[in-house]
Write a protein that holds these residues in place. Structure first.
Motif, PDB file in Angstrom:
ATOM      1  N   GLY A 180       0.797  -1.222   0.000  1.00  0.00           N
ATOM      2  CA  GLY A 180       0.000   0.000   0.000  1.00  0.00           C
ATOM      3  C   GLY A 180       0.829   1.270   0.000  1.00  0.00           C
ATOM      4  N   LEU A 181       1.969   1.247   0.682  1.00  0.00           N
ATOM      5  CA  LEU A 181       2.759   2.471   0.849  1.00  0.00           C
ATOM      6  C   LEU A 181       3.906   2.610  -0.141  1.00  0.00           C
ATOM      7  N   VAL A 182       4.353   1.486  -0.737  1.00  0.00           N
ATOM      8  CA  VAL A 182       5.517   1.541  -1.624  1.00  0.00           C
ATOM      9  C   VAL A 182       5.161   1.166  -3.062  1.00  0.00           C
ATOM     10  N   LEU A 183       4.534   0.005  -3.246  1.00  0.00           N
ATOM     11  CA  LEU A 183       4.313  -0.489  -4.609  1.00  0.00           C
ATOM     12  C   LEU A 183       3.160   0.203  -5.324  1.00  0.00           C
ATOM     13  N   LEU A 184       2.025   0.358  -4.655  1.00  0.00           N
ATOM     14  CA  LEU A 184       0.882   0.991  -5.329  1.00  0.00           C
ATOM     15  C   LEU A 184       1.187   2.415  -5.801  1.00  0.00           C
ATOM     16  N   PRO A 185       1.847   3.268  -4.974  1.00  0.00           N
ATOM     17  CA  PRO A 185       2.205   4.603  -5.481  1.00  0.00           C
ATOM     18  C   PRO A 185       3.065   4.538  -6.744  1.00  0.00           C
ATOM     19  N   VAL A 243       5.264 -10.618  -2.704  1.00  0.00           N
ATOM     20  CA  VAL A 243       5.464 -11.170  -4.048  1.00  0.00           C
ATOM     21  C   VAL A 243       4.191 -11.766  -4.633  1.00  0.00           C
ATOM     22  N   MET A 244       3.382 -12.465  -3.802  1.00  0.00           N
ATOM     23  CA  MET A 244       2.197 -13.130  -4.348  1.00  0.00           C
ATOM     24  C   MET A 244       0.997 -12.201  -4.463  1.00  0.00           C
ATOM     25  N   THR A 245       1.128 -10.983  -3.950  1.00  0.00           N
ATOM     26  CA  THR A 245       0.094  -9.967  -4.148  1.00  0.00           C
ATOM     27  C   THR A 245       0.686  -8.737  -4.832  1.00  0.00           C
ATOM     28  N   GLY A 246       1.694  -8.134  -4.226  1.00  0.00           N
ATOM     29  CA  GLY A 246       2.247  -6.887  -4.737  1.00  0.00           C
ATOM     30  C   GLY A 246       3.029  -7.016  -6.025  1.00  0.00           C
ATOM     31  N   LEU A 247       3.666  -8.175  -6.261  1.00  0.00           N
ATOM     32  CA  LEU A 247       4.432  -8.382  -7.493  1.00  0.00           C
ATOM     33  C   LEU A 247       3.722  -9.365  -8.420  1.00  0.00           C
ATOM     34  N   ASP A 248       2.435  -9.533  -8.212  1.00  0.00           N
ATOM     35  CA  ASP A 248       1.632 -10.490  -8.960  1.00  0.00           C
ATOM     36  C   ASP A 248       0.599  -9.739  -9.791  1.00  0.00           C
ATOM     37  N   GLN A 249       0.673  -9.894 -11.102  1.00  0.00           N
ATOM     38  CA  GLN A 249      -0.253  -9.193 -11.991  1.00  0.00           C
ATOM     39  C   GLN A 249      -1.705  -9.548 -11.681  1.00  0.00           C
ATOM     40  N   ASP A 250      -1.927 -10.787 -11.277  1.00  0.00           N
ATOM     41  CA  ASP A 250      -3.272 -11.250 -10.951  1.00  0.00           C
ATOM     42  C   ASP A 250      -3.915 -10.358  -9.894  1.00  0.00           C
ATOM     43  N   MET A 251      -3.239 -10.184  -8.764  1.00  0.00           N
ATOM     44  CA  MET A 251      -3.809  -9.415  -7.653  1.00  0.00           C
ATOM     45  C   MET A 251      -3.746  -7.915  -7.905  1.00  0.00           C
ATOM     46  N   MET A 252      -2.653  -7.448  -8.487  1.00  0.00           N
ATOM     47  CA  MET A 252      -2.501  -6.010  -8.697  1.00  0.00           C
ATOM     48  C   MET A 252      -3.403  -5.485  -9.805  1.00  0.00           C
ATOM     49  N   GLN A 253      -3.779  -6.358 -10.729  1.00  0.00           N
ATOM     50  CA  GLN A 253      -4.656  -5.903 -11.817  1.00  0.00           C
ATOM     51  C   GLN A 253      -5.983  -5.400 -11.254  1.00  0.00           C
ATOM     52  N   LYS A 254      -6.457  -6.040 -10.176  1.00  0.00           N
ATOM     53  CA  LYS A 254      -7.690  -5.568  -9.539  1.00  0.00           C
ATOM     54  C   LYS A 254      -7.476  -4.201  -8.907  1.00  0.00           C
ATOM     55  N   ASN A 255      -6.358  -4.027  -8.214  1.00  0.00           N
ATOM     56  CA  ASN A 255      -6.069  -2.740  -7.581  1.00  0.00           C
ATOM     57  C   ASN A 255      -5.955  -1.614  -8.598  1.00  0.00           C
ATOM     58  N   LEU A 256      -5.410  -1.934  -9.759  1.00  0.00           N
ATOM     59  CA  LEU A 256      -5.211  -0.912 -10.784  1.00  0.00           C
ATOM     60  C   LEU A 256      -6.495  -0.533 -11.504  1.00  0.00           C
TER      61      LEU A 256
END
Length: 476
Positions: free
Chosen positions: A88-93, A245-258
């Motif tokens: 939330g504080l590093v990767l999403l920004p 890695v399995m959420t923040g570096l994973d296209q599957d999970m991050m695609q929803k956040n994006l």
């Protein structure tokens, strides 16, 4: 439980999903499929991500894990909290600043094309294996309780499973998934609640929390043996890195956040998602305590991944419990599998084929649809391979162990890129990312055999560290 009831439940369930797909897929294009036009409400994303994170593996394997490992898994869950904070504080920004569709585009900007393709390839491998493991588990359960009764072979069961996923995701993609995952998460949580209620009533338990706290299986923290795989700091730190890695570096999970409207909404999503996920995992473990004691008291010979399905469907807890179990199992399985298929399609289309650089929009869409079908077939083939080679330990342990070897290079690449200013010899990066998992396997094996030190899930950190060191060696 009559197979006909199960069949009717499945038909009704997927009728609802296909209806949602029809509504959300109207006028859908590639931007809708990949990013839902950046219009998803954050609270829907947060709630739907719970189901995608837990999956059918958690639904079955976590309760079954309690018999042999007590509630030690909760040590990893606490580590997840730290990992989600980093996301939330590093990767999403970072992702929102770069306006990414695929998160692996960052590696191209930071290191070069070889690093970019390597990162995307490791994700594709990881997600195909992980999604196939999850679906294999659920397909096995459906085979035993439904399709065997009609003489349907396993390969047909698997093919039907994947076909149904393809059917409701092929048009709307991630936009459809945001809505279907919300519904599926609700069904899964209802199923857990109903099962806890019925089994505690059957066992005449007045206070579930007191019962679980007094159980010898409720031991959560293990500080005694630093060499053991369930040692607290190993699992806590492994949980933190696994979450990254399995959420923040994973296209599957991050695609929803994006798909959220902006960074602030995406961060709110991660905050509430984290809180609810911790609570839900605790209830899964509590259910594991109840199921284990119930099996022992009633002479039921069921262990690990067979524990929950056998008790829920054998009839002693009633038809309603069996139906809710199946509803929860199907919901948990498909809420992770549908997003996996969509993210695999997205990553291969954007990262490997780079269709976003083609000018013809119609051609882009045709290629994306072909890739969607190809990955559906790949998942079917992978599941059938698992049918003949999978061992008997809990599936969740396999996924996390395998993740340590495939996500480790991604951890090393992103850590090196974000926390150093050094550049690397881009063409050598694929070699480093292949050597690091091999060295990790060798070190982990000899450490356990010769020194009695079990890295457990901590192999992820070791792998990431070796990748980081390798990148330092090939710096420009």
């Amino acid at each position: 439980m009559q197979p006909l009831y199960i069949l009717l439940l499945i038909v009704a369930y997927f009728s609802v999903l296909i209806f949602i797909s029809y509504i959300t897929g109207k006028s859908a294009d590639n931007k809708t499929f990949f990013k839902a036009n950046n219009s998803s409400p954050w609270y829907l994303v947060a709630f739907g991500m719970i189901g995608a994170s837990l999956s059918g593996v958690t639904f079955i394997s976590v309760p079954g894990w309690v018999e042999t490992d007590s509630m030690s898994y909760f040590q990893m869950v606490l580590g997840y909290v730290v990992g989600y904070l980093v996301i939330g504080l590093v990767l999403l920004p970072l992702y929102y600043k770069l306006n990414l569709t695929s998160i692996y585009t960052y590696l191209q900007d930071r290191f070069g094309n070889y690093s970019y393709k390597t990162g995307a390839s490791f994700f594709l491998l990881s997600r195909v294996i992980g999604a196939a493991f999850r679906l294999f588990l659920v397909a096995n359960v459906l085979q035993v309780i439904l399709f065997d009764a009609y003489g349907v072979p396993f390969w047909v069961t698997v093919s039907i499973t994947i076909l149904l996923i393809w059917l409701y995701t092929f048009k709307g993609g991630i936009k459809t998934i945001v809505w279907t995952d919300t519904l599926q998460t609700l069904f899964m949580l209802l199923a857990v609640g109903v099962c806890i209620y019925t089994i505690s009533t059957e066992m005449k338990i007045d206070n579930i929390f007191t019962y679980v706290a007094d159980s010898k299986l409720s031991k959560t923290f293990f500080f005694e043996d630093v060499n053991a795989g369930n040692y607290f700091w190993k699992q806590f730190l492994a949980g933190a890195f696994i979450a990254v890695v399995m959420t923040g570096l994973d296209q599957d999970m991050m695609q929803k956040n994006l798909t959220c409207r902006n960074l602030k909404d995406a961060q709110k999503n991660m905050f509430w998602f984290t809180i609810v996920l911790v609570i839900v995992n605790f209830f899964f473990l509590a259910l594991g305590v109840l199921l284990t004691d119930y099996a022992q008291q009633n002479g039921i010979d069921a262990h690990k991944d067979q524990l929950f399905p056998l008790i829920a469907t054998q009839g002693t807890l009633g038809l309603a419990t069996a139906l809710f179990f199946l509803l929860g199992l199907i919901a948990a399985a498909y809420s992770s599998a549908d997003s996996a298929l969509t993210s695999l399609t997205t990553s291969f289309s954007i990262d490997i084929l780079e269709i976003d650089k083609k000018k013809d929009k119609n051609e882009q869409e045709k290629i994306r649809k072909r890739i969607h079908i190809i990955f559906s077939l790949i998942l079917i083939a992978t599941i059938l391979i698992f049918k003949y080679f999978i061992a008997d330990e809990s599936v969740i342990a396999k996924i996390f162990t395998f993740a340590g070897y495939t996500y480790g290079p991604l951890l090393g690449l992103y850590a090196f890129g974000m926390f150093t200013k050094m550049n690397v010899k881009d063409k050598i990066v694929p070699l480093i990312c292949l050597i690091a998992p091999i060295l990790t396997l060798i070190i982990s094996y000899y450490s356990k055999e010769k020194l009695g030190f079990d890295f457990g899930f901590f192999v992820l950190v070791l792998n990431g560290a070796l990748t980081f060191i390798g990148l330092t060696i090939i710096k420009k």
